[in-house]
Structures are given as C-alpha cells and as structure tokens.
Design an enzyme around this catalytic site. Sequence first.
Site, PDB file in Angstrom:
ATOM      1  N   ASP A   1       0.881  -1.164   0.000  1.00  0.00           N
ATOM      2  CA  ASP A   1       0.000   0.000   0.000  1.00  0.00           C
ATOM      3  C   ASP A   1       0.926   1.224   0.000  1.00  0.00           C
ATOM      4  O   ASP A   1       2.135   1.086   0.231  1.00  0.00           O
ATOM      5  CB  ASP A   1      -0.847  -0.072   1.281  1.00  0.00           C
ATOM      6  CG  ASP A   1      -1.675   1.158   1.500  1.00  0.00           C
ATOM      7  OD1 ASP A   1      -2.354   1.589   0.564  1.00  0.00           O
ATOM      8  OD2 ASP A   1      -1.651   1.707   2.619  1.00  0.00           O
ATOM      9  N   LEU A   2       0.398   2.397  -0.259  1.00  0.00           N
ATOM     10  CA  LEU A   2       1.263   3.591  -0.283  1.00  0.00           C
ATOM     11  C   LEU A   2       1.049   4.483   0.948  1.00  0.00           C
ATOM     12  O   LEU A   2       1.913   4.566   1.829  1.00  0.00           O
ATOM     13  CB  LEU A   2       0.998   4.380  -1.573  1.00  0.00           C
ATOM     14  CG  LEU A   2       1.761   5.693  -1.723  1.00  0.00           C
ATOM     15  CD1 LEU A   2       3.258   5.462  -1.844  1.00  0.00           C
ATOM     16  CD2 LEU A   2       1.264   6.458  -2.947  1.00  0.00           C
ATOM     17  N   ASP A   3      -0.124   5.131   0.989  1.00  0.00           N
ATOM     18  CA  ASP A   3      -0.396   6.070   2.084  1.00  0.00           C
ATOM     19  C   ASP A   3      -0.395   5.334   3.427  1.00  0.00           C
ATOM     20  O   ASP A   3      -1.180   4.419   3.630  1.00  0.00           O
ATOM     21  CB  ASP A   3      -1.785   6.708   1.901  1.00  0.00           C
ATOM     22  CG  ASP A   3      -1.856   7.602   0.670  1.00  0.00           C
ATOM     23  OD1 ASP A   3      -0.828   8.189   0.320  1.00  0.00           O
ATOM     24  OD2 ASP A   3      -2.941   7.726   0.093  1.00  0.00           O
TER      25      ASP A   3
ATOM     26  N   THR B   1       1.280  10.359   3.892  1.00  0.00           N
ATOM     27  CA  THR B   1       0.387  11.276   3.188  1.00  0.00           C
ATOM     28  C   THR B   1      -0.996  11.322   3.828  1.00  0.00           C
ATOM     29  O   THR B   1      -1.800  12.190   3.510  1.00  0.00           O
ATOM     30  CB  THR B   1       0.256  10.861   1.705  1.00  0.00           C
ATOM     31  OG1 THR B   1       0.331   9.453   1.642  1.00  0.00           O
ATOM     32  CG2 THR B   1       1.362  11.451   0.862  1.00  0.00           C
TER      33      THR B   1
ATOM     34  N   LYS C   1      -9.210   5.778   5.457  1.00  0.00           N
ATOM     35  CA  LYS C   1      -7.938   5.181   5.002  1.00  0.00           C
ATOM     36  C   LYS C   1      -8.183   4.016   4.053  1.00  0.00           C
ATOM     37  O   LYS C   1      -8.932   3.099   4.374  1.00  0.00           O
ATOM     38  CB  LYS C   1      -7.099   4.745   6.202  1.00  0.00           C
ATOM     39  CG  LYS C   1      -6.521   5.941   6.933  1.00  0.00           C
ATOM     40  CD  LYS C   1      -5.536   5.532   7.999  1.00  0.00           C
ATOM     41  CE  LYS C   1      -4.911   6.771   8.614  1.00  0.00           C
ATOM     42  NZ  LYS C   1      -4.061   6.449   9.761  1.00  0.00           N
ATOM     43  N   GLY C   2      -7.547   4.078   2.905  1.00  0.00           N
ATOM     44  CA  GLY C   2      -7.671   3.015   1.911  1.00  0.00           C
ATOM     45  C   GLY C   2      -8.908   3.132   1.032  1.00  0.00           C
ATOM     46  O   GLY C   2      -9.088   2.383   0.082  1.00  0.00           O
ATOM     47  N   ILE C   3      -9.776   4.084   1.361  1.00  0.00           N
ATOM     48  CA  ILE C   3     -11.056   4.260   0.652  1.00  0.00           C
ATOM     49  C   ILE C   3     -10.872   5.314  -0.453  1.00  0.00           C
ATOM     50  O   ILE C   3     -10.188   6.311  -0.247  1.00  0.00           O
ATOM     51  CB  ILE C   3     -12.148   4.733   1.658  1.00  0.00           C
ATOM     52  CG1 ILE C   3     -12.254   3.769   2.850  1.00  0.00           C
ATOM     53  CG2 ILE C   3     -13.481   4.951   0.991  1.00  0.00           C
ATOM     54  CD1 ILE C   3     -12.734   2.383   2.527  1.00  0.00           C
TER      55      ILE C   3
ATOM     56  N   SER D   1      -2.182   0.840  -4.373  1.00  0.00           N
ATOM     57  CA  SER D   1      -2.714   2.001  -3.654  1.00  0.00           C
ATOM     58  C   SER D   1      -4.021   2.447  -4.284  1.00  0.00           C
ATOM     59  O   SER D   1      -4.160   2.439  -5.514  1.00  0.00           O
ATOM     60  CB  SER D   1      -1.704   3.154  -3.731  1.00  0.00           C
ATOM     61  OG  SER D   1      -2.299   4.353  -3.282  1.00  0.00           O
ATOM     62  N   ALA D   2      -4.956   2.870  -3.432  1.00  0.00           N
ATOM     63  CA  ALA D   2      -6.233   3.395  -3.924  1.00  0.00           C
ATOM     64  C   ALA D   2      -6.063   4.800  -4.498  1.00  0.00           C
ATOM     65  O   ALA D   2      -6.987   5.351  -5.100  1.00  0.00           O
ATOM     66  CB  ALA D   2      -7.246   3.429  -2.779  1.00  0.00           C
ATOM     67  N   SER D   3      -4.871   5.354  -4.315  1.00  0.00           N
ATOM     68  CA  SER D   3      -4.680   6.759  -4.695  1.00  0.00           C
ATOM     69  C   SER D   3      -4.347   6.965  -6.170  1.00  0.00           C
ATOM     70  O   SER D   3      -3.396   6.387  -6.695  1.00  0.00           O
ATOM     71  CB  SER D   3      -3.560   7.366  -3.848  1.00  0.00           C
ATOM     72  OG  SER D   3      -3.311   8.687  -4.276  1.00  0.00           O
TER      73      SER D   3
ATOM     74  N   ASN E   1      -3.147   9.582  -7.104  1.00  0.00           N
ATOM     75  CA  ASN E   1      -1.939  10.411  -7.050  1.00  0.00           C
ATOM     76  C   ASN E   1      -0.673   9.586  -6.817  1.00  0.00           C
ATOM     77  O   ASN E   1       0.417  10.160  -6.710  1.00  0.00           O
ATOM     78  CB  ASN E   1      -2.067  11.437  -5.919  1.00  0.00           C
ATOM     79  CG  ASN E   1      -3.139  12.474  -6.207  1.00  0.00           C
ATOM     80  OD1 ASN E   1      -3.026  13.222  -7.177  1.00  0.00           O
ATOM     81  ND2 ASN E   1      -4.190  12.509  -5.408  1.00  0.00           N
TER      82      ASN E   1
ATOM     83  N   LYS F   1     -10.687  -1.291  -2.290  1.00  0.00           N
ATOM     84  CA  LYS F   1     -10.573  -1.920  -0.969  1.00  0.00           C
ATOM     85  C   LYS F   1     -11.867  -1.622  -0.193  1.00  0.00           C
ATOM     86  O   LYS F   1     -12.369  -0.516  -0.333  1.00  0.00           O
ATOM     87  CB  LYS F   1      -9.371  -1.335  -0.209  1.00  0.00           C
ATOM     88  CG  LYS F   1      -8.037  -1.531  -0.927  1.00  0.00           C
ATOM     89  CD  LYS F   1      -6.936  -0.691  -0.275  1.00  0.00           C
ATOM     90  CE  LYS F   1      -5.679  -0.685  -1.129  1.00  0.00           C
ATOM     91  NZ  LYS F   1      -4.618   0.197  -0.608  1.00  0.00           N
TER      92      LYS F   1
ATOM     93  N   GLU G   1      -0.124  -3.257   4.607  1.00  0.00           N
ATOM     94  CA  GLU G   1      -1.198  -2.260   4.706  1.00  0.00           C
ATOM     95  C   GLU G   1      -1.237  -1.557   6.053  1.00  0.00           C
ATOM     96  O   GLU G   1      -0.783  -2.114   7.062  1.00  0.00           O
ATOM     97  CB  GLU G   1      -2.553  -2.962   4.548  1.00  0.00           C
ATOM     98  CG  GLU G   1      -3.164  -2.888   3.176  1.00  0.00           C
ATOM     99  CD  GLU G   1      -3.712  -1.505   2.821  1.00  0.00           C
ATOM    100  OE1 GLU G   1      -3.788  -0.635   3.704  1.00  0.00           O
ATOM    101  OE2 GLU G   1      -4.069  -1.294   1.649  1.00  0.00           O
ATOM    102  N   ASP G   2      -1.832  -0.364   6.078  1.00  0.00           N
ATOM    103  CA  ASP G   2      -2.039   0.345   7.348  1.00  0.00           C
ATOM    104  C   ASP G   2      -3.531   0.499   7.665  1.00  0.00           C
ATOM    105  O   ASP G   2      -3.876   1.002   8.726  1.00  0.00           O
ATOM    106  CB  ASP G   2      -1.414   1.749   7.300  1.00  0.00           C
ATOM    107  CG  ASP G   2      -2.165   2.666   6.360  1.00  0.00           C
ATOM    108  OD1 ASP G   2      -2.475   2.232   5.229  1.00  0.00           O
ATOM    109  OD2 ASP G   2      -2.461   3.803   6.755  1.00  0.00           O
TER     110      ASP G   2
HETATM  111  P1  B16 Z   1      -6.550   9.978  -3.966  1.00  0.00           P
HETATM  112  P2  B16 Z   1      -3.703   3.993  -0.035  1.00  0.00           P
HETATM  113  C1  B16 Z   1      -5.631   5.828  -0.223  1.00  0.00           C
HETATM  114  O1  B16 Z   1      -4.306   5.430  -0.433  1.00  0.00           O
HETATM  115  C2  B16 Z   1      -5.741   6.665   1.036  1.00  0.00           C
HETATM  116  O2  B16 Z   1      -5.502   5.837   2.180  1.00  0.00           O
HETATM  117  C3  B16 Z   1      -7.128   7.241   1.145  1.00  0.00           C
HETATM  118  O3  B16 Z   1      -7.218   8.061   2.294  1.00  0.00           O
HETATM  119  C4  B16 Z   1      -7.420   8.068  -0.123  1.00  0.00           C
HETATM  120  O4  B16 Z   1      -8.742   8.591  -0.095  1.00  0.00           O
HETATM  121  C5  B16 Z   1      -7.269   7.166  -1.343  1.00  0.00           C
HETATM  122  O5  B16 Z   1      -5.951   6.635  -1.363  1.00  0.00           O
HETATM  123  C6  B16 Z   1      -7.520   7.891  -2.644  1.00  0.00           C
HETATM  124  O6  B16 Z   1      -6.524   8.851  -2.812  1.00  0.00           O
HETATM  125  O7  B16 Z   1      -7.583  10.980  -3.602  1.00  0.00           O
HETATM  126  O8  B16 Z   1      -5.133  10.505  -3.942  1.00  0.00           O
HETATM  127  O9  B16 Z   1      -6.878   9.266  -5.255  1.00  0.00           O
HETATM  128  O10 B16 Z   1      -3.706   3.940   1.452  1.00  0.00           O
HETATM  129  O11 B16 Z   1      -4.575   2.945  -0.701  1.00  0.00           O
HETATM  130  O12 B16 Z   1      -2.313   4.052  -0.609  1.00  0.00           O
HETATM  131 MG    MG Z   2      -2.868   3.151   3.353  1.00  0.00          MG
END
Ligand code: B16
Ligand code: MG
Length: 221
Positions: free
Chosen positions: A10-12, A18, A46-48, A117-119, A121, A148, A172-173
């Site tokens: 996972d990233l964040d 972040t 987190k993760g959403i 990662s769900a992000s 970014n 997730k 994961e966190d």
């Molecule tokens: P973005 P992860 C997740 O990253 C974050 O935990 C979560 O808080 C965030 O809403 C999601 O990425 C989407 O991120 O807005 O940058 O697309 O923990 O899966 O690495």
């Molecule tokens: Mg995370």
Amino acid sequence: MKKIEAVIFDLDGVIVDTAHFHFLAWRNLARELGVDFTLEFNEKLKGISRIESLEKILVLGNLQDKYFSEEKEALAAKKNNEYVELLKDMKECDIYLGIKELINELRENNIKVSLASASKNAPIILEALRITELFDYVVDPDSVSKGKPAPDIFLAGAKALGANPEKCVGVEDAEAGIKAILDANMFPVGVGTPSEMQKAGAKLIVTNTKDLTLDLIVRSI
Ligand code: B16
Ligand code: MG
C-alpha cells in the site's frame, strides 16, 4: 508459504505519511460544508477512494441528499487540488524509515514488488520520493472494478507480476486494506497500532516500518 514470489505494498501510511495531508485537505472541505470532521473520523477514510471518502463525509453531516453527482465531483476535485498542493512539500526524506532498504532487499532476493494504492496520485508521489523504478508494477486503481476492502487491487498487483496470490505478502495500514489482502489469500502485514491491526486480521504487525525486514517476514509466515 515456502517461497515468497511478491510483496505488494500500500502507499499512504505504509511508504509515506500522506494520510496527514489527506486529513488536512478533507478537514478544510468539511469545514466549508459545515461538517465536524475529526482525526478519529479520518481513520475511516484510510484506503477508501476519493469519492467514497466524500460520500462518508456527506453522510456524517447529514448532507447525503444535498448534491448532484457533478457537484460531488467538483467537491472531490477541490479537495484533491488542495491535497496536491500539500504534496509539493513532500521530499525524498519523507519516505518511512526502512522502506527503501526493505524493497531493495526484496529485489536482491528476486522477490517482485508492486504497489496497490487506492490513490490516483500514487505515480506523482512515487516520483517525488524518487522510488518509481523500485516497483515492478503499479496498479492503476481505475483499472479494478472494486476498491478496498475488495481484494481486486491486490490480485491485480500479483497478476501483473505473474505471482501466485498464495505466495504473496501484502503490506497495509488500513482495516479495509488488511481485509482486501486476506480476501486475496495473501499473507497480511499490518503497519500501525497493534490492537487495531490485530482486530483487522493482520498476521504480522509492526508499529514502525524500520522493524519490517525480509527476515522478519520469512520467520512470520
Ligand atoms: P486519492 P492507499 C488511499 O491510499 C488513502 O488511504 C485514502 O485516504 C485516499 O482517499 C485514497 O488513497 C484515494 O486517494 O484521492 O489521492 O486518489 O492507502 O490505498 O495508498
Ligand atoms: Mg494506506
């Protein structure tokens, strides 16, 4: 599990903090909407995904029926713009302790590495930390149908590497992420508060990434 074929990160909250930037950007948007947004509530995000996070905030403020979907998209974009601004302060040294060493150790031992990662970014964050090239594959969260806690993103991270999920480790966190790893039939490593990670189902828990080594993982599986 005899041989580890891949470790999927996972990233964040696992590679970099972040999560705090997400919190600040969501809190500012929530304030504008008149919603009381706490650090405790932020844990649920987190993760959403971004849009699911917004939906949860709207429910918190009893505003779930107030906006059309285009307005929600605009609110999510506003939060993201602020988040991306905050990311500009991030530097290579912000990577969590031991993570780069762990990834290098995995690579030296012919264990593949991918990012789940769900992000959206994630690519710019990896670039800012100068670690893009350490990953064999980065899953595009838009390429999977369910986010997730569904296992899809971790399974995609294994498939791209040609790895058997049962021989993969996920790190994961977030509670949602640990559930995703478990449902993907991978070995779940939790980074965070032991009681929370234990409740989520993590089988190896570290409070600090500096303690996470290949040797510890091998001894735990
Ligand atoms: P973005 P992860 C997740 O990253 C974050 O935990 C979560 O808080 C965030 O809403 C999601 O990425 C989407 O991120 O807005 O940058 O697309 O923990 O899966 O690495
Ligand atoms: Mg995370």
